[in-house]
Design a protein around this motif. Structure first.
Motif, PDB file in Angstrom:
ATOM      1  N   GLY A 497      61.063  12.637  30.213  1.00  0.00           N
ATOM      2  CA  GLY A 497      60.086  13.696  29.977  1.00  0.00           C
ATOM      3  C   GLY A 497      60.005  14.157  28.532  1.00  0.00           C
ATOM      4  N   ALA A 498      60.755  13.511  27.633  1.00  0.00           N
ATOM      5  CA  ALA A 498      60.719  13.878  26.201  1.00  0.00           C
ATOM      6  C   ALA A 498      59.620  13.065  25.531  1.00  0.00           C
ATOM      7  CB  ALA A 498      62.065  13.631  25.559  1.00  0.00           C
ATOM      8  N   ILE A 499      58.372  13.360  25.881  1.00  0.00           N
ATOM      9  CA  ILE A 499      57.272  12.472  25.524  1.00  0.00           C
ATOM     10  C   ILE A 499      56.979  12.474  24.024  1.00  0.00           C
ATOM     11  CG2 ILE A 499      55.445  14.162  25.919  1.00  0.00           C
ATOM     12  CD1 ILE A 499      55.464  10.393  26.829  1.00  0.00           C
ATOM     13  N   THR A 500      57.142  13.640  23.368  1.00  0.00           N
ATOM     14  CA  THR A 500      56.873  13.689  21.917  1.00  0.00           C
ATOM     15  C   THR A 500      57.852  12.800  21.165  1.00  0.00           C
ATOM     16  OG1 THR A 500      56.008  15.939  22.097  1.00  0.00           O
ATOM     17  CG2 THR A 500      56.675  15.195  19.911  1.00  0.00           C
ATOM     18  N   ARG A 501      59.123  12.886  21.533  1.00  0.00           N
ATOM     19  CA  ARG A 501      60.122  12.028  20.883  1.00  0.00           C
ATOM     20  C   ARG A 501      59.892  10.566  21.249  1.00  0.00           C
ATOM     21  NH1 ARG A 501      65.842  14.066  22.401  1.00  0.00           N
ATOM     22  NH2 ARG A 501      66.455  12.476  20.871  1.00  0.00           N
ATOM     23  N   ALA A 502      59.466  10.313  22.497  1.00  0.00           N
ATOM     24  CA  ALA A 502      59.193   8.941  22.917  1.00  0.00           C
ATOM     25  C   ALA A 502      58.073   8.341  22.072  1.00  0.00           C
ATOM     26  CB  ALA A 502      58.824   8.908  24.395  1.00  0.00           C
ATOM     27  N   ILE A 503      57.016   9.114  21.827  1.00  0.00           N
ATOM     28  CA  ILE A 503      55.903   8.620  21.017  1.00  0.00           C
ATOM     29  C   ILE A 503      56.391   8.215  19.625  1.00  0.00           C
ATOM     30  CG2 ILE A 503      53.816   9.376  19.800  1.00  0.00           C
ATOM     31  CD1 ILE A 503      53.071  10.940  22.347  1.00  0.00           C
ATOM     32  N   SER A 504      57.268   9.037  19.031  1.00  0.00           N
ATOM     33  CA  SER A 504      57.808   8.709  17.706  1.00  0.00           C
ATOM     34  C   SER A 504      58.535   7.373  17.734  1.00  0.00           C
ATOM     35  CB  SER A 504      58.748   9.828  17.247  1.00  0.00           C
ATOM     36  OG  SER A 504      59.365   9.491  16.032  1.00  0.00           O
ATOM     37  N   HIS A 505      59.339   7.149  18.775  1.00  0.00           N
ATOM     38  CA  HIS A 505      60.076   5.882  18.876  1.00  0.00           C
ATOM     39  C   HIS A 505      59.106   4.713  19.097  1.00  0.00           C
ATOM     40  CE1 HIS A 505      64.506   6.959  19.299  1.00  0.00           C
ATOM     41  NE2 HIS A 505      63.897   8.090  19.002  1.00  0.00           N
ATOM     42  N   PHE A 506      58.082   4.906  19.939  1.00  0.00           N
ATOM     43  CA  PHE A 506      57.129   3.819  20.193  1.00  0.00           C
ATOM     44  C   PHE A 506      56.286   3.508  18.956  1.00  0.00           C
ATOM     45  CE2 PHE A 506      57.317   5.010  24.922  1.00  0.00           C
ATOM     46  CZ  PHE A 506      58.142   3.939  25.219  1.00  0.00           C
ATOM     47  N   GLN A 507      55.957   4.529  18.177  1.00  0.00           N
ATOM     48  CA  GLN A 507      55.230   4.280  16.930  1.00  0.00           C
ATOM     49  C   GLN A 507      56.045   3.394  16.002  1.00  0.00           C
ATOM     50  OE1 GLN A 507      54.636   8.369  15.774  1.00  0.00           O
ATOM     51  NE2 GLN A 507      52.489   8.387  16.432  1.00  0.00           N
ATOM     52  N   ARG A 508      57.336   3.711  15.881  1.00  0.00           N
ATOM     53  CA  ARG A 508      58.205   2.901  15.028  1.00  0.00           C
ATOM     54  C   ARG A 508      58.405   1.503  15.617  1.00  0.00           C
ATOM     55  NH1 ARG A 508      61.071   5.837  11.182  1.00  0.00           N
ATOM     56  NH2 ARG A 508      60.812   8.092  11.297  1.00  0.00           N
ATOM     57  N   THR A 509      58.474   1.426  16.951  1.00  0.00           N
ATOM     58  CA  THR A 509      58.625   0.123  17.601  1.00  0.00           C
ATOM     59  C   THR A 509      57.437  -0.781  17.271  1.00  0.00           C
ATOM     60  OG1 THR A 509      59.829   1.122  19.450  1.00  0.00           O
ATOM     61  CG2 THR A 509      58.870  -1.045  19.821  1.00  0.00           C
ATOM     62  N   HIS A 510      56.244  -0.230  17.401  1.00  0.00           N
ATOM     63  CA  HIS A 510      55.037  -1.020  17.150  1.00  0.00           C
ATOM     64  C   HIS A 510      54.982  -1.478  15.694  1.00  0.00           C
ATOM     65  CE1 HIS A 510      50.535  -1.502  16.607  1.00  0.00           C
ATOM     66  NE2 HIS A 510      50.857  -2.412  17.512  1.00  0.00           N
ATOM     67  N   ALA A 511      55.325  -0.566  14.767  1.00  0.00           N
ATOM     68  CA  ALA A 511      55.335  -0.929  13.351  1.00  0.00           C
ATOM     69  C   ALA A 511      56.377  -2.008  13.080  1.00  0.00           C
ATOM     70  CB  ALA A 511      55.612   0.303  12.507  1.00  0.00           C
ATOM     71  N   ALA A 512      57.562  -1.861  13.671  1.00  0.00           N
ATOM     72  CA  ALA A 512      58.639  -2.837  13.458  1.00  0.00           C
ATOM     73  C   ALA A 512      58.272  -4.189  14.038  1.00  0.00           C
ATOM     74  CB  ALA A 512      59.937  -2.324  14.071  1.00  0.00           C
ATOM     75  N   SER A 513      57.675  -4.202  15.231  1.00  0.00           N
ATOM     76  CA  SER A 513      57.280  -5.470  15.856  1.00  0.00           C
ATOM     77  C   SER A 513      56.196  -6.160  15.051  1.00  0.00           C
ATOM     78  CB  SER A 513      56.783  -5.217  17.284  1.00  0.00           C
ATOM     79  OG  SER A 513      57.829  -4.837  18.129  1.00  0.00           O
ATOM     80  N   THR A 514      55.212  -5.394  14.605  1.00  0.00           N
ATOM     81  CA  THR A 514      54.127  -5.976  13.815  1.00  0.00           C
ATOM     82  C   THR A 514      54.668  -6.592  12.530  1.00  0.00           C
ATOM     83  OG1 THR A 514      52.605  -4.305  14.698  1.00  0.00           O
ATOM     84  CG2 THR A 514      51.916  -5.489  12.716  1.00  0.00           C
ATOM     85  N   GLN A 515      55.601  -5.876  11.883  1.00  0.00           N
ATOM     86  CA  GLN A 515      56.173  -6.349  10.618  1.00  0.00           C
ATOM     87  C   GLN A 515      57.041  -7.583  10.809  1.00  0.00           C
ATOM     88  OE1 GLN A 515      55.891  -5.538   7.451  1.00  0.00           O
ATOM     89  NE2 GLN A 515      57.661  -6.607   6.584  1.00  0.00           N
ATOM     90  N   SER A 516      57.892  -7.559  11.841  1.00  0.00           N
ATOM     91  CA  SER A 516      58.896  -8.628  11.983  1.00  0.00           C
ATOM     92  C   SER A 516      58.405  -9.810  12.811  1.00  0.00           C
ATOM     93  CB  SER A 516      60.178  -8.066  12.612  1.00  0.00           C
ATOM     94  OG  SER A 516      59.926  -7.543  13.908  1.00  0.00           O
ATOM     95  N   LEU A 517      57.485  -9.575  13.768  1.00  0.00           N
ATOM     96  CA  LEU A 517      57.081 -10.641  14.691  1.00  0.00           C
ATOM     97  C   LEU A 517      55.618 -11.055  14.544  1.00  0.00           C
ATOM     98  CD1 LEU A 517      58.847  -9.224  17.883  1.00  0.00           C
ATOM     99  CD2 LEU A 517      59.675 -11.059  16.390  1.00  0.00           C
ATOM    100  N   GLY A 518      54.823 -10.191  13.938  1.00  0.00           N
ATOM    101  CA  GLY A 518      53.403 -10.483  13.804  1.00  0.00           C
ATOM    102  C   GLY A 518      52.575  -9.717  14.820  1.00  0.00           C
ATOM    103  N   ALA A 519      51.295  -9.534  14.508  1.00  0.00           N
ATOM    104  CA  ALA A 519      50.432  -8.688  15.329  1.00  0.00           C
ATOM    105  C   ALA A 519      50.136  -9.290  16.699  1.00  0.00           C
ATOM    106  CB  ALA A 519      49.120  -8.421  14.586  1.00  0.00           C
ATOM    107  N   ASP A 520      50.226 -10.627  16.823  1.00  0.00           N
ATOM    108  CA  ASP A 520      49.847 -11.270  18.084  1.00  0.00           C
ATOM    109  C   ASP A 520      51.037 -11.628  18.963  1.00  0.00           C
ATOM    110  OD1 ASP A 520      47.233 -11.093  17.315  1.00  0.00           O
ATOM    111  OD2 ASP A 520      47.066 -13.170  16.621  1.00  0.00           O
ATOM    112  N   HIS A 521      52.226 -11.274  18.542  1.00  0.00           N
ATOM    113  CA  HIS A 521      53.411 -11.619  19.339  1.00  0.00           C
ATOM    114  C   HIS A 521      53.408 -10.814  20.642  1.00  0.00           C
ATOM    115  CE1 HIS A 521      57.657 -12.017  20.482  1.00  0.00           C
ATOM    116  NE2 HIS A 521      57.690 -13.095  19.696  1.00  0.00           N
ATOM    117  N   PRO A 522      53.848 -11.433  21.749  1.00  0.00           N
ATOM    118  CA  PRO A 522      53.859 -10.709  23.033  1.00  0.00           C
ATOM    119  C   PRO A 522      54.620  -9.378  22.968  1.00  0.00           C
ATOM    120  CG  PRO A 522      54.259 -13.041  23.399  1.00  0.00           C
ATOM    121  CD  PRO A 522      54.234 -12.842  21.921  1.00  0.00           C
ATOM    122  N   SER A 523      55.730  -9.332  22.216  1.00  0.00           N
ATOM    123  CA  SER A 523      56.488  -8.076  22.116  1.00  0.00           C
ATOM    124  C   SER A 523      55.700  -7.008  21.371  1.00  0.00           C
ATOM    125  CB  SER A 523      57.825  -8.328  21.411  1.00  0.00           C
ATOM    126  OG  SER A 523      58.656  -9.154  22.185  1.00  0.00           O
TER     127      SER A 523
END
Length: 592
Positions: A497-523
């Motif tokens: 239920g800590a949705i604001t903190r979850a959003i912060s983590h997911f934002q960083r996850t998406h940025a990290a995945s895009t940077q390290s794996l590429g925009a089209d990677h399944p992850s």
């Protein structure tokens, strides 16, 4: 700021500090206070910036103008006068280190007084029952020497001799004893060092009520022979070393950082010295950023006093050029007494412990408190890891709590993760390696399933360190391991239920995945979906729909229209449309 209390005044320095604080708290200007008190502006300036002792009449006029009852201030002045008269009757004194800006430390000073009672006082006094030994230890820069020097200076009348020896090496101890011998027996001047040292020890053994300060002892074994040969008197020891004192004394004080108001008082005193109107904008924030560490605050205060900058400007410099600021001393200050160089010297002593520097660099990426010791188990050979932890703790670079967690000062962390080509312990490649290892160790430690209730306590232990780690990194530091760590912790936070903190983590996850794996990677596509779902849960349907639309378009392009992941994306988008009340677009997607 510390409460104004004339009862706490014992020295000229104490008096000057309290009067300066009275002036600042009242928002006075020199001219306005001089006019109200009937004093010259030169007299008011002297009261505020010198350790001069104002006449009782002058003092009364000053404090009365500030709205204070003069009586306790005049009494305090009397104490200062009596103390100075007694000090003149004391024996030889050598106190090369004494801070003119000493503040606070009431509890630590009281502990020293209790452990080293005046001769004739109740309890054990020096010379009445053998030698009295008191050790003060703490992190480099914590203010051990300043504390001991202040205590000694305010207790001169109790001792037949007060002598300071820089005891970092056996040679330093020897030289300090030789100087002592010449001070008490001038006729010995010119004799060989060994002979002078022996004469000093004989003098100490034959006298009582002396105080010998052994500053910055690096090994208890270095001073044990001296303690054994001087069975009366008092020894006051400072050291960065936390362990080994049980063989010498049970009277040990661990010195911690200043209280918030004490730190602010120290910074204010230095910045406004000779500049009563200097800007203090951002002073409280700066003290907090420096972790209330005395040396760091003195270093910053001296720089501000020299440059005329406000504390807020120093914070900007610290953010933009940390390596330079941590290692920069003001003009005229001891260039070796900066936080970066003090801690570098400590790590130099630990160079025979291979993993000590790497452990410190890894810990620098986590939160500063309650770091599970078990996190480090996989970083190397267990015996070497535990040896490194033990030695770092022995030198007060880290603290091991009773619950087997680790903590360290956040300024130690900041310095340890800031590259500096001039510091062998902070090479950029080593710091990058420690960062990657810190990420991997945390990722290995997280539970496999964020939804498993039995694992929730472990998640709650690790989350502060995941959050701190993420806060220290930028997009260029992204790795697939970091993306996995942030995604899993985001899922846990979302389910809790800590949705604001979850959003912060997911934002960083998406940025990290895009940077390290590429925009089209399944992850990367999964991370975008998780972020969109978190926005939807938070009620931010506009951003959720944009991401769901983007994801569906990419999955149709990459996987095709009939792939299971594409079907999931289509359903997610339809659900978001439905939540937004847009059934016209939701129904065709559900029917598809």
């Amino acid at each position: 700021m510390s409460a104004i209390d004339p009862r706490k005044i014992h020295t000229r320095h104490d008096l000057t500090q309290q009067l300066a604080q009275l002036f600042r708290d009242g928002g006075w200007s020199i001219h306005r206070l001089a006019g109200k008190a009937g004093l010259s502006t030169a007299t008011v300036q002297a009261i505020l910036k010198d350790d001069a002792l104002p006449q009782a009449k002058t003092l009364s006029a000053f404090v009365r103008a500030c709205g204070q009852d003069p009586a306790p201030w005049v009494q305090a002045r009397g104490r200062v006068v009596r103390s100075e008269q007694q000090a003149k009757q004391a024996g030889p004194v050598y106190l090369p280190y004494r801070s003119a800006t000493f503040v606070g430390r009431g509890q630590a000073l009281a502990r020293l007084t209790a452990a080293l009672p005046a001769p004739g006082a109740a309890g054990k006094a020096a010379g009445a029952g053998g030698v009295v030994v008191q050790a003060v230890h703490g992190l480099g820069g914590i203010g051990k020497s300043a504390l001991v020097a202040h205590w000694a200076a305010t207790h001169l009348a109790e001792h037949t001799l007060t002598w300071w020896i820089t005891a970092e090496t056996p040679a330093g101890i020897e030289q300090g004893l030789a100087d002592l011998a010449v001070a008490v027996m001038p006729e010995l001047a010119g004799q060989p060092l060994e002979a002078l040292t022996a004469q000093a020890v004989r003098w100490l053994a034959g006298h009582t009520t002396w105080l010998l300060i052994l500053d910055n002892v690096t090994a208890p074994a270095h001073i044990q022979p001296l303690l054994a040969r001087a069975p009366t008197g008092r020894f006051l020891i400072t050291s960065r070393l936390a362990t080994g004192w049980h063989q010498i004394t049970s009277a040990v004080v661990r010195l911690d950082v200043l209280e918030e108001d004490e730190a602010l008082g120290l910074l204010t005193t230095i910045v406004t010295m000779a500049r009563p109107g200097a800007s203090l904008l951002g002073a409280a924030r700066l003290c907090a950023e420096l972790g209330y560490l005395p040396l760091a605050i003195e270093q910053a205060g001296a720089y501000l006093h020299q440059s005329g900058l406000a504390p807020l400007a120093y914070l900007d410099l610290l953010a933009g050029n940390p390596a330079v600021i941590y290692d920069q001393a003001a003009e005229g200050a001891d260039a070796e007494r900066t936080i970066a160089r003090i801690w570098r010297a400590t790590l130099d002593r630990l160079s025979d412990t291979p993993l000590a520097g790497q452990v410190l660099r890894i810990l620098s990426w986590y939160a500063s408190e309650a770091i599970p010791r078990t996190l480090l188990e996989e970083m190397g050979e267990p015996v070497l890891v535990q040896q490194a932890i033990g030695r770092l703790a022995a030198y007060n670079m880290i603290t091991v709590a009773d619950d087997d967690t680790l903590s360290l000062h956040h300024l130690v962390q900041a310095v340890a993760r800031t590259p500096d080509p001039g510091d062998p312990h902070r090479a950029e490649a080593d710091i990058q390696a420690a960062q990657n290892q810190a990420i991997r160790l945390l990722d290995d430690a997280i539970p496999a399933n964020p939804k498993e209730p039995a694992d929730w306590p472990q998640w709650r232990i690790l989350l502060p360190h995941i959050t701190a780690l993420a806060g220290h990194l930028d997009i260029t530091d992204a790795t697939d391991v970091l993306a996995h760590l942030l995604n899993e912790s985001g899922l846990f936070l979302r389910d809790q239920g800590a949705i604001t903190r979850a959003i912060s983590h997911f934002q960083r996850t998406h940025a990290a995945s895009t940077q390290s794996l590429g925009a089209d990677h399944p992850s990367t596509l999964t991370s975008r979906n998780n972020l969109a779902y978190a926005y939807q849960t938070a009620g931010d349907l506009e951003r959720a729909i944009l991401l769901f639309e983007h994801n569906l378009a990419d999955r149709e392009r990459i996987l095709g229209t009939d792939h299971p992941s594409t079907l999931t994306s289509r359903n997610n988008l339809a659900s978001a449309y439905e939540s937004a009340g847009d059934l016209k677009r939701a129904i065709p997607l559900f029917e598809h």
